[in-house]
Design a protein around this motif. Structure first.
Motif, PDB file in Angstrom:
ATOM      1  N   ALA A   1       0.815  -1.217   0.000  1.00 26.10           N
ATOM      2  CA  ALA A   1       0.000   0.000   0.000  1.00 26.10           C
ATOM      3  C   ALA A   1       0.849   1.268   0.000  1.00 26.10           C
ATOM      4  N   GLY A   2       2.168   1.119   0.086  1.00 27.13           N
ATOM      5  CA  GLY A   2       3.050   2.282   0.051  1.00 27.13           C
ATOM      6  C   GLY A   2       3.551   2.732   1.396  1.00 27.13           C
ATOM      7  N   GLY A   3       3.268   1.949   2.450  1.00 27.03           N
ATOM      8  CA  GLY A   3       3.792   2.288   3.768  1.00 27.03           C
ATOM      9  C   GLY A   3       2.747   2.164   4.848  1.00 27.03           C
ATOM     10  N   GLY A   4       3.193   2.384   6.077  1.00 26.67           N
ATOM     11  CA  GLY A   4       2.276   2.288   7.209  1.00 26.67           C
ATOM     12  C   GLY A   4       2.981   2.642   8.492  1.00 26.67           C
ATOM     13  N   SER A   5       2.225   2.547   9.580  1.00 27.86           N
ATOM     14  CA  SER A   5       2.759   2.883  10.900  1.00 27.86           C
ATOM     15  C   SER A   5       2.410   1.770  11.884  1.00 27.86           C
ATOM     16  N   ILE A   6       3.429   1.251  12.569  1.00 28.10           N
ATOM     17  CA  ILE A   6       3.252   0.274  13.636  1.00 28.10           C
ATOM     18  C   ILE A   6       3.667   0.924  14.945  1.00 28.10           C
ATOM     19  N   VAL A   7       2.791   0.862  15.929  1.00 22.81           N
ATOM     20  CA  VAL A   7       3.105   1.390  17.251  1.00 22.81           C
ATOM     21  C   VAL A   7       3.046   0.245  18.248  1.00 22.81           C
ATOM     22  N   ASN A   8       4.203  -0.101  18.800  1.00 21.60           N
ATOM     23  CA  ASN A   8       4.295  -1.130  19.828  1.00 21.60           C
ATOM     24  C   ASN A   8       4.206  -0.470  21.199  1.00 21.60           C
ATOM     25  N   PHE A   9       3.457  -1.080  22.091  1.00 21.93           N
ATOM     26  CA  PHE A   9       3.264  -0.462  23.411  1.00 21.93           C
ATOM     27  C   PHE A   9       4.172  -1.128  24.442  1.00 21.93           C
ATOM     28  N   GLY A  10       5.032  -0.309  25.043  1.00 22.94           N
ATOM     29  CA  GLY A  10       5.909  -0.749  26.113  1.00 22.94           C
ATOM     30  C   GLY A  10       5.405  -0.257  27.457  1.00 22.94           C
ATOM     31  N   SER A  11       6.329   0.101  28.331  1.00 22.08           N
ATOM     32  CA  SER A  11       5.967   0.569  29.670  1.00 22.08           C
ATOM     33  C   SER A  11       7.202   1.173  30.323  1.00 22.08           C
ATOM     34  N   ILE A  12       6.982   2.178  31.187  1.00 20.69           N
ATOM     35  CA  ILE A  12       8.127   2.739  31.923  1.00 20.69           C
ATOM     36  C   ILE A  12       8.636   1.787  32.997  1.00 20.69           C
ATOM     37  N   THR A  13       7.937   0.675  33.235  1.00 21.13           N
ATOM     38  CA  THR A  13       8.353  -0.211  34.323  1.00 21.13           C
ATOM     39  C   THR A  13       9.781  -0.710  34.148  1.00 21.13           C
ATOM     40  N   TRP A  14      10.196  -0.945  32.902  1.00 19.77           N
ATOM     41  CA  TRP A  14      11.567  -1.441  32.715  1.00 19.77           C
ATOM     42  C   TRP A  14      12.579  -0.317  32.891  1.00 19.77           C
ATOM     43  N   MET A  15      12.190   0.908  32.702  1.00 23.55           N
ATOM     44  CA  MET A  15      13.099   2.030  32.901  1.00 23.55           C
ATOM     45  C   MET A  15      13.356   2.297  34.383  1.00 23.55           C
ATOM     46  N   VAL A  16      12.312   2.128  35.184  1.00 20.44           N
ATOM     47  CA  VAL A  16      12.457   2.378  36.626  1.00 20.44           C
ATOM     48  C   VAL A  16      12.778   1.112  37.400  1.00 20.44           C
ATOM     49  N   GLY A  17      12.650  -0.062  36.739  1.00 19.72           N
ATOM     50  CA  GLY A  17      12.970  -1.318  37.386  1.00 19.72           C
ATOM     51  C   GLY A  17      11.990  -1.715  38.467  1.00 19.72           C
ATOM     52  N   ASP A  18      10.708  -1.692  38.140  1.00 15.26           N
ATOM     53  CA  ASP A  18       9.701  -2.084  39.127  1.00 15.26           C
ATOM     54  C   ASP A  18       9.994  -3.483  39.663  1.00 15.26           C
ATOM     55  N   ALA A  19       9.834  -3.628  40.964  1.00 16.66           N
ATOM     56  CA  ALA A  19      10.266  -4.854  41.638  1.00 16.66           C
ATOM     57  C   ALA A  19       9.158  -5.880  41.834  1.00 16.66           C
TER      58      ALA A  19
END
Length: 258
Positions: free
Chosen positions: A142-160
């Motif tokens: 189709a000439g292109g597109g957009s994929i948005v994967n959803f992460g989380s800040i939990t890995w940035m702050v290291g939730d325990a």
């Protein structure tokens, strides 16, 4: 509280085919509502059938084009990819994929079994790759597109209190960068949305205690609570042609938590 501001309208999203995972509640519900309000042709999947069907009726009653709902447990990759093919057959090429679905149930390391670990990877990370795999050919043609994967800040702050979830969400950043590099020559953009602590009904019911309120006050730069609509509006931008040179990035919407 949601606030009443005049927000952007994206002409490129009008009539664009959008596929959303986990669209029946929480952030996913807000994604479905916002893309329908833009005039997009939306299909979403979820395991929560009652809530999802109620959402379809609610959007229809607001005068927007009703989204299509396909019941699906995305741990079943064949069912997930079949839903993607059915969407293409009905509406044409999917140009926007929002890999939103996930589950952040709390757990302790000593309680994790191999089966539970594998299930958390299936619920939170594996399906994102296979959904991207399925939409790639139609986006390319189709000439292109957009994929948005959803992460989380939990890995940035290291939730325990949820190590399997944190691991799965950290992996999404690597997946995003790898797919962005591979898919880029086909004009397919791949980005990672990283929400902070979003005030969904589930979060408020299970974890928004007085201690949690104090944590928000201490950690966020902005003192407003992050709403599902804040995430949806960033997703609109990443899906629209306005962000046509944004790829291989993560976009944090967390009120300044990290």
């Amino acid at each position: 509280m949601e606030q009443d501001f005049p927000y952007a309208v994206y002409p490129s999203l009008d009539g664009r085919v959008v596929f959303i995972t986990g669209g029946g509640s929480g952030i996913g519900e807000s994604l479905v509502r916002h893309f329908c309000a833009q005039g997009s042709i939306v299909t979403f999947i979820d395991i929560a059938e009652d809530a999802s069907r109620a959402l379809v009726e609610s959007i229809k009653s607001e005068g927007h084009r009703a989204p299509d709902f396909i019941p699906c447990d995305l741990r079943d990759i064949e069912a997930l990819q079949a839903a993607i093919r059915a969407t293409q057959e009905k509406h044409g090429a999917i140009r926007v994929l929002l890999n939103n679905a996930g589950n952040d149930d709390r757990h302790r390391t000593e309680d994790v079994t191999v089966a539970y670990w594998d299930d958390r990877m299936a619920v939170n990370q594996r399906h994102q790759f296979f959904a991207a795999q399925a939409v790639r050919p139609m986006m390319r043609d189709a000439g292109g597109g957009s994929i948005v994967n959803f992460g989380s800040i939990t890995w940035m702050v290291g939730d325990a209190d949820c190590p399997a979830y944190v691991t799965s969400k950290a992996a999404i950043t690597g997946l995003t960068r790898a797919l962005a590099r591979e898919f880029g020559p086909e004009r397919i953009r791949v980005n990672c949305m990283i929400p902070g602590w979003v005030m969904t009904e589930r979060q408020m019911r299970l974890w928004l205690t007085p201690e949690g309120e104090r944590q928000i006050a201490e950690r966020q730069c902005l003192q407003d609570r992050v709403q599902p609509s804040d995430i949806a509006r960033m997703a609109l931008f990443l899906a629209a042609d306005d962000s046509h040179m944004c790829t291989s990035q993560h976009f944090i919407v967390d009120g300044g938590w990290v």
